[in-house]
Scaffold this active site. Structure first.
Site, PDB file in Angstrom:
ATOM      1  N   ASP A   1      -7.658   2.287   6.977  1.00 22.05           N
ATOM      2  CA  ASP A   1      -7.447   2.335   5.530  1.00 22.05           C
ATOM      3  C   ASP A   1      -6.758   1.081   5.022  1.00 22.05           C
ATOM      4  OD1 ASP A   1      -8.662   4.636   4.899  1.00 22.05           O
ATOM      5  OD2 ASP A   1      -6.827   5.854   4.732  1.00 22.05           O
TER       6      ASP A   1
ATOM      7  N   GLU B   1       0.834  -1.193   0.000  1.00 19.90           N
ATOM      8  CA  GLU B   1       0.000   0.000   0.000  1.00 19.90           C
ATOM      9  C   GLU B   1       0.873   1.249   0.000  1.00 19.90           C
ATOM     10  OE1 GLU B   1      -2.219   0.170   3.606  1.00 19.90           O
ATOM     11  OE2 GLU B   1      -2.966   2.200   3.248  1.00 19.90           O
TER      12      GLU B   1
ATOM     13  N   ASP C   1      -0.946  -1.128   5.720  1.00 19.13           N
ATOM     14  CA  ASP C   1      -0.804  -0.479   7.028  1.00 19.13           C
ATOM     15  C   ASP C   1      -1.754  -1.091   8.045  1.00 19.13           C
ATOM     16  OD1 ASP C   1       1.041   1.199   5.989  1.00 19.13           O
ATOM     17  OD2 ASP C   1      -0.320   2.905   5.718  1.00 19.13           O
TER      18      ASP C   1
ATOM     19  N   ASP D   1      -3.924   0.149   9.905  1.00 18.39           N
ATOM     20  CA  ASP D   1      -4.981   1.087  10.302  1.00 18.39           C
ATOM     21  C   ASP D   1      -6.236   0.785   9.483  1.00 18.39           C
ATOM     22  OD1 ASP D   1      -4.381   1.932   7.787  1.00 18.39           O
ATOM     23  OD2 ASP D   1      -3.630   3.907   8.364  1.00 18.39           O
TER      24      ASP D   1
END
Ligand code: 0RA
Length: 639
Positions: free
Chosen positions: A504, A426, A500, A502
């Site tokens: 997202d 990403e 990641d 998180d």
């Protein structure tokens, strides 16, 4: 006589211990694995016993309680496990059920039994894998109780009270020396319990977490119809009221509900004895065959297909379809890699004839809706042609470009799929670190920028015009789609999604999992897909750094290091992969010698697909709410 009884007791006791020992030696053989999945399986096993009681018509309510000490109770208001003395074994039937492998069925000719190694291993397996277990049975006006340690009774069955009602309550603490993780997840349990409530119309199922006071109560009078409404809650449906039919023949019961919506995806779920048959099987084939046939026949008869129109293919009639096929079978044969494929050959024809008859009847009775459905299928058929042309174009293009792989791909130097890996990363900055940190001999890096296309709302032709998707397809080399995908052209052995930690990142991972699940499923089935596990924290302890991968581990680390080191711990939380330098990224996440990778199973990909369809519905509000409420869960998808 007394001597003889003792002997019988001894002989059976030894057998019992041997049986439980076998379970403890090879737990995975009985419950699949000893990961968080296996842990939750213990609860499902206990619940299945109660569900069987409900299917016999003896139980209306099941309660699951997660206790503060990490033990779990499963209660039902069924008849209660029998407690009278079992003659051969010379002990209480309750003790036999709880301590002898596969004993459950011997006491009760069940309407159906679940075999094949997924569920139905028996409550004694739960007992064997629990540090302690307590069972309480209310029957004949009394309450009976027995307790066990790692499967062996610590007391005889005793009367401990009186009660008018009947029921069974099993409480157990999974053995920490067997399971890698011992904390149950409210989300994981409640998801399965909700599913069971849908599949077993009108059954009350509740779950409570005493740590957080969270509570959910499930009861669906509509059964499968409610299930479809739930699955399609964020979609625009064509028939608001799902089509439903049920029939029983030769002790096999068949229940089906379906609805069409305006998306282009197929959401087809099949179950046998409440087990999700992810790999499908004869019941699903029967359904698909009959669906195609009935819709074509109806369209012809009603003159809804014009001269020159193509006949509707299976894919045409399943575009935008949400359907559940649930059968109950007394002797299911499970096959396939994950034993979730129904093999019984008699089921195919049975389901086929039930669907042909019932669906045709319903179409004839609701001609307005029938017309809308045929219309939708017809437009699928027409755009199938367009899709085929687009695919051919892409294929030609890919062939032309085949020497020059996508510019964004930093390929590895080794050729051929053996021992090579591609990291789908990403963001460009993390991509940069990964490129510098990798071993370029066998590790390729493909950075993705931005979101990949919303595949929920796109047909294959449109999807292939999406830049990111084309780059992925071209890098992997396999082609795409039911007809064009070829696993033997795969250029890498492992495809590793690295995002990641998180929301997202979880979102992109879910998107990618869904993409692979829907369009390159074989790749998931054959075990090529992985999820990288970057650390969540870097902790400085003394001179050294430690990398920590989840919150539980952090808690433990802090506890341990407080005793010996009163210095404040320097904790750095990684928010994104980009915060790690190439060397750290290599050490913690990419180096095969040190990293852990999660292999994506078809079940996990399916889960992702399910969540994805929620995330990608038409309405923004439920989506926002879902992400907010489930941010933690979405991250936990990969447990
Ligand atoms: C065998 C026979 C009978 C009940 C059960 C098993 C039973 C097992 C479990 C496990 C969890 N809850 C359960 N409830 C019932 C009934 C025999 C009879 O009363 O005739």
């Amino acid at each position: 006589m007394a001597v003889k009884k003792e002997e019988v007791y001894d002989a059976t006791q030894i057998q019992v211990l041997k049986g439980l020992d076998a379970v403890r030696k090879r737990p995975a053989m009985y419950i699949g694995d000893i990961s968080i999945r296996g842990l939750h399986h213990l609860v499902y096993e206990a619940v299945d016993n109660s569900i069987d009681e409900a299917l016999g018509g003896y139980c209306t309510e099941i309660e699951v309680i997660m206790h503060k000490d990490d033990s779990v109770s499963v209660y039902d208001n069924g008849r209660g496990i029998p407690v009278d003395i079992h003659k051969e074994m010379n002990k209480s039937a309750l003790e036999v059920v709880m301590t002898v492998l596969h004993a459950g069925g011997k006491f009760d000719k069940k309407a159906y039994k679940v075999s094949g190694g997924l569920h139905g291993v028996g409550i004694s397996v739960v007992n064997a894998l629990s540090e302690w277990l307590k069972v309480e049975v209310a029957r004949d006006g009394k309450v009976y109780r027995q307790e066990y340690n790692i499967g062996a009774p610590v007391s005889p069955v005793r009367v401990v009270g009186s009660r008018k009602s009947t029921g069974t309550k099993v409480t157990f603490l999974p053995d920490k020396t067997i399971f890698k993780k011992n904390k149950f997840s409210f989300e994981i349990l409640s998801e399965r319990l909700r599913e069971l409530a849908f599949l077993n119309k009108d059954l009350k199922i509740s779950i409570t977490d005493e740590k957080t006071d969270r509570n959910e109560k499930f009861r669906y009078k509509g059964g499968l119809v409610s299930f479809i409404e739930y699955l399609d809650q964020n979609r625009e449906t064509i028939n608001k009221k799902p089509i439903y039919f049920a029939a029983e023949k030769d002790h096999i019961s068949v229940e089906i509900a379906l609805a069409y919506n305006d998306s282009y995806t197929e959401n087809l779920y099949s179950y046998v004895n409440n087990i999700h048959t992810i790999e499908g099987g004869t019941h699903l084939i029967g359904f698909k065959t009959a669906l195609t046939r009935s819709l074509n026949n109806f369209a012809m008869k009603a003159k809804l297909l014009k001269n020159g129109d193509p006949t509707l293919t299976g894919e045409d009639v399943r575009e935008g379809l949400t359907a559940i096929v649930s059968i109950k079978h007394p002797e299911p044969q499970f096959e396939g890699q994950t034993k979730t494929k129904l093999g019984n050959s008699e089921v195919r024809g049975l389901v086929e004839s039930i669907v042909n008859e019932a669906l045709t009847e319903q179409l004839e009775q609701n001609s307005t809706i029938a017309r809308k459905i045929i219309d939708k299928c017809r437009s699928s058929a027409l755009s199938r042609e367009a899709a085929r042309k687009a695919k051919e174009l892409t294929r030609r293009k890919t062939m032309l470009e085949s020497e020059g792989l996508p510019g964004k791909l930093a390929d590895c130097s080794a050729r051929g799929p053996e021992k090579t890996e591609i990291f789908i990363v990403e963001g460009d900055s993390a991509g940069g670190s990964a490129k510098q940190g990798r071993n370029r001999r066998f590790q390729a890096i493909l950075p993705l920028r931005g979101k990949i296309l919303n595949v929920e709302k796109a047909r294959v032709d449109k999807m292939l015009s999406n830049e990111e998707i084309r780059i992925i397809v071209a890098s992997l080399g396999t082609g795409i789609g039911r007809d064009d995908f070829q696993l033997d052209r795969l250029r890498y052995e492992k495809i590793i999604i690295m995002t990641d930690a998180d929301v997202d990142g979880a979102h992109i991972r879910t998107l990618l999992l869904t993409f692979f699940f829907r369009h390159m499923r074989e790749l998931v089935e054959k075990g090529h897909l992985y999820i990288a596990q970057p650390p969540l924290y870097r902790v400085k302890a003394g001179k050294d750094y430690a990398y920590i991968y989840d919150d539980e581990e952090l808690e433990e680390f802090m506890k341990k290091n407080k005793k010996s080191d009163t210095d404040k711990l320097d904790i750095q939380r990684y928010k994104g992969l980009g915060e790690m330098n190439p060397d750290q990224l290599w050490k913690t996440t990419m180096d095969p010698e040190q990293r852990t990778l999660l292999q994506v199973t078809i079940e996990e990909a399916f889960e992702a697909d399910f969540i994805f369809s929620m995330l990608m519905g038409d309405n923004v509000e439920p989506r926002r709410k879902f992400i907010e409420e489930n941010a933690k869960y979405v991250r936990n998808l990969d447990v």
